[in-house]
Structures are given as structure tokens and as C-alpha cells.
Design a protein around this motif. Structure first.
Motif, PDB file in Angstrom:
ATOM      1  N   UNK A  56       0.815  -1.209   0.000  1.00 36.86           N
ATOM      2  CA  UNK A  56       0.000   0.000   0.000  1.00 36.86           C
ATOM      3  C   UNK A  56       0.851   1.262   0.000  1.00 36.86           C
ATOM      4  N   UNK A  57       1.952   1.218   0.730  1.00 34.52           N
ATOM      5  CA  UNK A  57       2.859   2.369   0.758  1.00 34.52           C
ATOM      6  C   UNK A  57       3.493   2.610  -0.607  1.00 34.52           C
ATOM      7  N   UNK A 117      -0.839  14.652  -2.051  1.00 34.96           N
ATOM      8  CA  UNK A 117       0.138  14.904  -0.982  1.00 34.96           C
ATOM      9  C   UNK A 117      -0.479  14.966   0.417  1.00 34.96           C
ATOM     10  N   UNK A 118      -1.275  13.956   0.751  1.00 33.65           N
ATOM     11  CA  UNK A 118      -1.766  13.892   2.129  1.00 33.65           C
ATOM     12  C   UNK A 118      -0.553  13.683   3.043  1.00 33.65           C
ATOM     13  N   UNK A 119      -0.651  14.077   4.318  1.00 36.57           N
ATOM     14  CA  UNK A 119       0.489  13.944   5.230  1.00 36.57           C
ATOM     15  C   UNK A 119       0.979  12.493   5.296  1.00 36.57           C
ATOM     16  N   UNK A 120       2.227  12.285   4.932  1.00 34.72           N
ATOM     17  CA  UNK A 120       2.772  10.936   4.740  1.00 34.72           C
ATOM     18  C   UNK A 120       2.720  10.077   6.002  1.00 34.72           C
ATOM     19  N   UNK A 121       3.182  10.585   7.119  1.00 35.58           N
ATOM     20  CA  UNK A 121       3.280   9.759   8.328  1.00 35.58           C
ATOM     21  C   UNK A 121       1.903   9.310   8.807  1.00 35.58           C
ATOM     22  N   UNK A 122       0.968  10.224   8.873  1.00 40.47           N
ATOM     23  CA  UNK A 122      -0.380   9.876   9.334  1.00 40.47           C
ATOM     24  C   UNK A 122      -1.087   8.968   8.324  1.00 40.47           C
ATOM     25  N   UNK A 123      -0.872   9.220   7.056  1.00 41.65           N
ATOM     26  CA  UNK A 123      -1.455   8.364   6.023  1.00 41.65           C
ATOM     27  C   UNK A 123      -0.909   6.950   6.143  1.00 41.65           C
ATOM     28  N   UNK A 124       0.386   6.806   6.362  1.00 45.36           N
ATOM     29  CA  UNK A 124       1.007   5.483   6.517  1.00 45.36           C
ATOM     30  C   UNK A 124       0.422   4.744   7.721  1.00 45.36           C
ATOM     31  N   UNK A 125       0.197   5.469   8.804  1.00 45.36           N
ATOM     32  CA  UNK A 125      -0.397   4.864   9.998  1.00 45.36           C
ATOM     33  C   UNK A 125      -1.810   4.363   9.701  1.00 45.36           C
ATOM     34  N   UNK A 126      -2.596   5.165   8.985  1.00 50.54           N
ATOM     35  CA  UNK A 126      -3.967   4.767   8.645  1.00 50.54           C
ATOM     36  C   UNK A 126      -3.982   3.578   7.678  1.00 50.54           C
ATOM     37  N   UNK A 127      -3.023   3.523   6.779  1.00 49.58           N
ATOM     38  CA  UNK A 127      -2.908   2.377   5.874  1.00 49.58           C
ATOM     39  C   UNK A 127      -2.658   1.119   6.705  1.00 49.58           C
TER      40      UNK A 127
END
Length: 147
Positions: A56-57, A117-127
Motif C-alpha cells: 500500500x505504501x 500529498x496527504x500527510x505521509x506519516x499519518x497516512x502510513x499509519x492509517x494504511x
């Protein structure tokens, strides 16, 4: 699919990774098969969650590499439509990444979140939460439990 089973947990990792990219492949069936075969829910959960999240990342970062000019030029999407889509992404933001486990639309959601360009760190956590949550549900539905 037999060769993936022969690879053991590496096969599960590879399959769940590929399924989370734009490769049309279902990780659910293989996850269920591995659960039944190994009777090791914790290992299956950890391996499948890691593979699916990393896949997903990759999809998210492919989207992040995109440029508005490319979409306008090669796909003939108007600038106004792209701005409207960006507003939708901004409205739902990283929360949409929780749905990244969904077949077909999950990949589109991740590409969009990356592209806009959603915030990368928070997006990764939600994924991670979305993808791992799906495997938790399968594990409990099949009566294996994690703990």
C-alpha cells in the motif's frame, strides 16, 4: 498460487505485498489458506499485515510522484476537476486510507492520497490500521483468534 505456498511465509508476504499494489490479486484467499495450513494466526497476521501495508505504501508513493501537469496532459483531465478532487481528498484526508484494503478502490484511494500529498506519516499509519484490521477480522471470523 501453489508456488507461493511453497515459499512459506515469504510467499504470504510477497502475495499480500503484490495484492496491495495495482496488481489485481486477492490476498484474502491466500491469507485464509495460510491460516488453515499453518494454524499460526500471529505469524500469518504479522506477515500479511507487513506485506499488505508495504504494498500500500508503494502505491501511495507512486501517487505522490505524480504531477498535475501529467494528468492534465496525458489523461485530459481539466484543472478544475483536479482541484475539485483535491478538495475531496482534503475533506476526508488521511481517514480515507483506512479503506485502502477495499478491492479495486483501495488502490485508487492510495494513489489519490499520494497524488494530492496527504500527510505521509499519518497516512502510513492509517494504511497500517486499515490493512491490519482486515486481517484481524478474517482471523477472528475463521475462529483462530490472535491472543
Amino acid at each position: 498460487m501453489e508456488w507461493l505456498e511453497q515459499l512459506g511465509y515469504w510467499g504470504l508476504f510477497l502475495a499480500t505485498f503484490l495484492a496491495a499494489t495495482v496488481v489485481p490479486f486477492s490476498s484474502d484467499a491466500l491469507y485464509i489458506a495460510f491460516l488453515a495450513m499453518t494454524k499460526n494466526p500471529m505469524a500469518c497476521f504479522l506477515v500479511a499485515s507487513a506485506g499488505n501495508t508495504l504494498g500500500g505504501l508503494v502505491t501511495y508513493f507512486i501517487g505522490r510522484a505524480g504531477k498535475l501537469e501529467w494528468i492534465e496532459k496525458y489523461f485530459k483531465v481539466s484543472h478544475e476537476k483536479l482541484i475539485k478532487q483535491k478538495d475531496i481528498v482534503n475533506k476526508y484526508g488521511v481517514w480515507a486510507a483506512l479503506l485502502s484494503w477495499l478491492p479495486l478502490v483501495g488502490d485508487v484511494i492510495l494513489l489519490g492520497l499520494g497524488f494530492y500529498k496527504s500527510p505521509a506519516l499519518l497516512t502510513c499509519l492509517m494504511i497500517l490500521i486499515g490493512k491490519a484490521g482486515r486481517f484481524v477480522i478474517w482471523t477472528y471470523l475463521l475462529g483462530f483468534g490472535l491472543f
